[in-house]
Design an enzyme around this catalytic site. Sequence first.
Site, PDB file in Angstrom:
ATOM      1  N   TYR A  39       0.849  -1.210   0.000  1.00  0.00           N
ATOM      2  CA  TYR A  39       0.000   0.000   0.000  1.00  0.00           C
ATOM      3  C   TYR A  39       0.878   1.251   0.000  1.00  0.00           C
ATOM      4  O   TYR A  39       1.055   1.906   1.035  1.00  0.00           O
ATOM      5  CB  TYR A  39      -0.894   0.019   1.241  1.00  0.00           C
ATOM      6  CG  TYR A  39      -1.707  -1.234   1.463  1.00  0.00           C
ATOM      7  CD1 TYR A  39      -2.813  -1.536   0.663  1.00  0.00           C
ATOM      8  CD2 TYR A  39      -1.387  -2.120   2.489  1.00  0.00           C
ATOM      9  CE1 TYR A  39      -3.568  -2.674   0.873  1.00  0.00           C
ATOM     10  CE2 TYR A  39      -2.134  -3.266   2.717  1.00  0.00           C
ATOM     11  CZ  TYR A  39      -3.224  -3.543   1.908  1.00  0.00           C
ATOM     12  OH  TYR A  39      -3.966  -4.665   2.132  1.00  0.00           O
ATOM     13  N   TRP A  43      -3.682   6.155   2.817  1.00  0.00           N
ATOM     14  CA  TRP A  43      -5.055   5.646   2.951  1.00  0.00           C
ATOM     15  C   TRP A  43      -5.751   6.393   4.080  1.00  0.00           C
ATOM     16  O   TRP A  43      -5.133   6.660   5.132  1.00  0.00           O
ATOM     17  CB  TRP A  43      -5.055   4.146   3.280  1.00  0.00           C
ATOM     18  CG  TRP A  43      -5.324   3.285   2.092  1.00  0.00           C
ATOM     19  CD1 TRP A  43      -6.527   2.735   1.743  1.00  0.00           C
ATOM     20  CD2 TRP A  43      -4.385   2.860   1.088  1.00  0.00           C
ATOM     21  NE1 TRP A  43      -6.391   2.011   0.578  1.00  0.00           N
ATOM     22  CE2 TRP A  43      -5.093   2.074   0.154  1.00  0.00           C
ATOM     23  CE3 TRP A  43      -3.041   3.075   0.875  1.00  0.00           C
ATOM     24  CZ2 TRP A  43      -4.496   1.496  -0.945  1.00  0.00           C
ATOM     25  CZ3 TRP A  43      -2.435   2.504  -0.222  1.00  0.00           C
ATOM     26  CH2 TRP A  43      -3.167   1.724  -1.121  1.00  0.00           C
ATOM     27  N   ASP A  46      -6.394   4.437   7.552  1.00  0.00           N
ATOM     28  CA  ASP A  46      -5.058   4.084   8.049  1.00  0.00           C
ATOM     29  C   ASP A  46      -4.407   5.317   8.680  1.00  0.00           C
ATOM     30  O   ASP A  46      -3.851   5.257   9.777  1.00  0.00           O
ATOM     31  CB  ASP A  46      -4.153   3.588   6.915  1.00  0.00           C
ATOM     32  CG  ASP A  46      -4.573   2.238   6.364  1.00  0.00           C
ATOM     33  OD1 ASP A  46      -5.660   2.167   5.759  1.00  0.00           O
ATOM     34  OD2 ASP A  46      -3.819   1.257   6.532  1.00  0.00           O
ATOM     35  N   TYR A  93       0.789   0.061  -7.768  1.00  0.00           N
ATOM     36  CA  TYR A  93      -0.463  -0.252  -7.070  1.00  0.00           C
ATOM     37  C   TYR A  93      -1.591  -0.197  -8.090  1.00  0.00           C
ATOM     38  O   TYR A  93      -1.586   0.627  -8.994  1.00  0.00           O
ATOM     39  CB  TYR A  93      -0.728   0.768  -5.943  1.00  0.00           C
ATOM     40  CG  TYR A  93      -2.045   0.516  -5.256  1.00  0.00           C
ATOM     41  CD1 TYR A  93      -2.154  -0.474  -4.276  1.00  0.00           C
ATOM     42  CD2 TYR A  93      -3.193   1.222  -5.612  1.00  0.00           C
ATOM     43  CE1 TYR A  93      -3.380  -0.748  -3.668  1.00  0.00           C
ATOM     44  CE2 TYR A  93      -4.420   0.947  -5.015  1.00  0.00           C
ATOM     45  CZ  TYR A  93      -4.494  -0.031  -4.036  1.00  0.00           C
ATOM     46  OH  TYR A  93      -5.698  -0.305  -3.445  1.00  0.00           O
ATOM     47  N   GLN A 120     -13.684   6.085   3.249  1.00  0.00           N
ATOM     48  CA  GLN A 120     -13.519   5.035   4.267  1.00  0.00           C
ATOM     49  C   GLN A 120     -14.048   5.546   5.603  1.00  0.00           C
ATOM     50  O   GLN A 120     -14.263   6.751   5.764  1.00  0.00           O
ATOM     51  CB  GLN A 120     -12.024   4.678   4.414  1.00  0.00           C
ATOM     52  CG  GLN A 120     -11.560   3.618   3.440  1.00  0.00           C
ATOM     53  CD  GLN A 120     -10.096   3.242   3.620  1.00  0.00           C
ATOM     54  OE1 GLN A 120      -9.294   4.057   4.065  1.00  0.00           O
ATOM     55  NE2 GLN A 120      -9.753   2.027   3.253  1.00  0.00           N
ATOM     56  N   ASP A 187     -12.909  -5.341   3.121  1.00  0.00           N
ATOM     57  CA  ASP A 187     -13.190  -5.622   1.713  1.00  0.00           C
ATOM     58  C   ASP A 187     -13.948  -6.920   1.409  1.00  0.00           C
ATOM     59  O   ASP A 187     -14.977  -6.905   0.777  1.00  0.00           O
ATOM     60  CB  ASP A 187     -11.879  -5.639   0.915  1.00  0.00           C
ATOM     61  CG  ASP A 187     -11.057  -4.372   1.075  1.00  0.00           C
ATOM     62  OD1 ASP A 187     -11.428  -3.489   1.868  1.00  0.00           O
ATOM     63  OD2 ASP A 187     -10.026  -4.260   0.397  1.00  0.00           O
ATOM     64  N   ARG A 221      -5.532 -12.953   0.132  1.00  0.00           N
ATOM     65  CA  ARG A 221      -6.138 -11.759  -0.472  1.00  0.00           C
ATOM     66  C   ARG A 221      -7.496 -12.131  -1.089  1.00  0.00           C
ATOM     67  O   ARG A 221      -7.805 -13.309  -1.265  1.00  0.00           O
ATOM     68  CB  ARG A 221      -5.226 -11.222  -1.590  1.00  0.00           C
ATOM     69  CG  ARG A 221      -3.869 -10.721  -1.112  1.00  0.00           C
ATOM     70  CD  ARG A 221      -3.927  -9.354  -0.460  1.00  0.00           C
ATOM     71  NE  ARG A 221      -4.515  -8.337  -1.318  1.00  0.00           N
ATOM     72  CZ  ARG A 221      -4.826  -7.100  -0.893  1.00  0.00           C
ATOM     73  NH1 ARG A 221      -4.615  -6.745   0.354  1.00  0.00           N
ATOM     74  NH2 ARG A 221      -5.346  -6.230  -1.716  1.00  0.00           N
ATOM     75  N   TYR A 380      -7.844 -12.499   4.647  1.00  0.00           N
ATOM     76  CA  TYR A 380      -8.123 -11.067   4.770  1.00  0.00           C
ATOM     77  C   TYR A 380      -9.215 -10.779   5.805  1.00  0.00           C
ATOM     78  O   TYR A 380      -8.968 -10.950   7.004  1.00  0.00           O
ATOM     79  CB  TYR A 380      -8.463 -10.565   3.370  1.00  0.00           C
ATOM     80  CG  TYR A 380      -8.044  -9.150   3.036  1.00  0.00           C
ATOM     81  CD1 TYR A 380      -6.847  -8.616   3.451  1.00  0.00           C
ATOM     82  CD2 TYR A 380      -8.877  -8.350   2.250  1.00  0.00           C
ATOM     83  CE1 TYR A 380      -6.478  -7.309   3.114  1.00  0.00           C
ATOM     84  CE2 TYR A 380      -8.515  -7.058   1.896  1.00  0.00           C
ATOM     85  CZ  TYR A 380      -7.314  -6.530   2.338  1.00  0.00           C
ATOM     86  OH  TYR A 380      -6.971  -5.243   1.982  1.00  0.00           O
ATOM     87  N   TRP A 381     -10.424 -10.397   5.387  1.00  0.00           N
ATOM     88  CA  TRP A 381     -11.474 -10.051   6.341  1.00  0.00           C
ATOM     89  C   TRP A 381     -12.450 -11.192   6.608  1.00  0.00           C
ATOM     90  O   TRP A 381     -13.507 -10.986   7.199  1.00  0.00           O
ATOM     91  CB  TRP A 381     -12.219  -8.805   5.845  1.00  0.00           C
ATOM     92  CG  TRP A 381     -11.425  -7.571   6.125  1.00  0.00           C
ATOM     93  CD1 TRP A 381     -10.588  -6.921   5.258  1.00  0.00           C
ATOM     94  CD2 TRP A 381     -11.318  -6.867   7.360  1.00  0.00           C
ATOM     95  NE1 TRP A 381      -9.979  -5.860   5.887  1.00  0.00           N
ATOM     96  CE2 TRP A 381     -10.409  -5.795   7.176  1.00  0.00           C
ATOM     97  CE3 TRP A 381     -11.897  -7.036   8.630  1.00  0.00           C
ATOM     98  CZ2 TRP A 381     -10.086  -4.892   8.189  1.00  0.00           C
ATOM     99  CZ3 TRP A 381     -11.576  -6.143   9.633  1.00  0.00           C
ATOM    100  CH2 TRP A 381     -10.683  -5.087   9.404  1.00  0.00           C
ATOM    101  N   GLU A 424      -0.057  -7.015   9.102  1.00  0.00           N
ATOM    102  CA  GLU A 424      -1.332  -6.390   8.733  1.00  0.00           C
ATOM    103  C   GLU A 424      -2.485  -7.123   9.434  1.00  0.00           C
ATOM    104  O   GLU A 424      -3.360  -6.508  10.021  1.00  0.00           O
ATOM    105  CB  GLU A 424      -1.478  -6.452   7.202  1.00  0.00           C
ATOM    106  CG  GLU A 424      -2.682  -5.718   6.661  1.00  0.00           C
ATOM    107  CD  GLU A 424      -2.797  -5.875   5.145  1.00  0.00           C
ATOM    108  OE1 GLU A 424      -1.974  -6.600   4.538  1.00  0.00           O
ATOM    109  OE2 GLU A 424      -3.722  -5.279   4.576  1.00  0.00           O
TER     110      GLU A 424
END
Length: 458
Positions: A39, A43, A46, A93, A120, A187, A221, A380-381, A424
């Site tokens: 990244y 952000w 963040d 990116y 966000q 995400d 991811r 990830y989430w 992360e």
Amino acid sequence: MSGDPQRAFETAADLAAEAVEVLRRNDLGGWTTAAPRLYPHQWSWDSAFIAIGLARVDTRRAMRELTTLFAAQWATGMVPHIVFNPYVPPGSYFPDADRWACTDLAAAAPSAPRTSGICQPPVHAIAARHIWSIAQRDGADAEGDARAVLADLYPRLLAWHRYLATARDPAGSGLVTIYHPWESGTDNAPRWDAAMASVAVGSLPPYTRVDLQHVADPGQRPTNDEYDRYLWLVEELKRARYDDAAIARTHPFLVQDVLFSAILVAANDALLAIAETVAAPDAEQQTIVSWRERGRAGLAARWDAELGLCLDFDLRAGAPVRTHTVAGFAPLVAGGLATDRLDALLTAFDSPAFAGHPALRWPLPPSTSPNDPGFRARSYWRGPTWPFLTWLFWWALARAGAHDRAERLRRAALDQIAAVGFAEYVEPFTGEPLGSADQSWTAAVALDWLAADDGGVA
Ligand code: DGY
């Protein structure tokens, strides 16, 4: 924190020193990359968490993190989710500024710096108040400087919250509508699966994923199918020229996000304190109170007594989203709860469905409950724990007066970071660090937790 050979850090002082180093390495002069490779830009949320940690090192630099971000605020009041760093090599990116094309398409977008076209969760007022409270303890000079920045930032924060309370909530429900899972910051959480499955993906301009080059295993991811859908939503937003009224009419993904909305409630509380500090007019203070109360009522309306969680609402489907994720604890973050609702939330938080699951490496809430059919421990989430989100719940628990619980969470969270470093996110059962290493907001919340040992919750 010592004696265990598995640990990356032996003492709290080592951990603090390395957290400062991570933030220093990621500091590009007035703003901080979310992470060095994965990244490489600024952000939005963040940066707010980064500012919270930086406040423990240098309150002026912490405020600067926020003012740099707000320099990219749109004329609508929206704070974009990415502010692009013009100096990174092309192809670093994706999607990049060219793909978003905001400057060409959106009248409200700044021409420089270039930004993404979505937002966000609004942690910024919470961060600004946190910096202010630390600056007040740091002596008259730090306090005077912080007050001057706050006076400048306050109207920008107010415009940001007004945008969310109006353009993102045209019906006045108290809940914020998001246009893209990226806006939630969570995400690929199962909370978006049904709404995303209903998005018909059209002919997508070709693209190459860059994110997969920076993780050990693509399973950490989102999938390619998820990416196609993410990119298609960007095309739809471009077609609407990022105009909120047009998006409300035509966009295929419109979901009222309870965690985003709860963060806005807590941020309105913080904004009210800032408004008092800068002696803002009474009418503005009353408006902020009305947004906060409307937000709490909106969240209360989305409470699901059977699940003991608060649920997002899919506006296109006209139905609540019945998934078991940490977003369900949104009312904890919003605060101002009656005792019975607070007890119900704490019981669910500690239950085997979340932080009390017997197989967890540390008693920290996984992003998705292991009981949810969409749970994936490494993805990830969909299951991993995220240290910055643990911080948010720690902060919320302390605000709710649940001090013992908050302290247990802080200790477990610091144990996790001491063992795995500034990852992360973390596999909840094995404790394997995942995603990017040297993630700035992980270092930032570690610093705040360590300082809270002597200084308390700011
Ligand atoms: C990413 O690149 O994965 C981000 O979450 C999108 O903002």
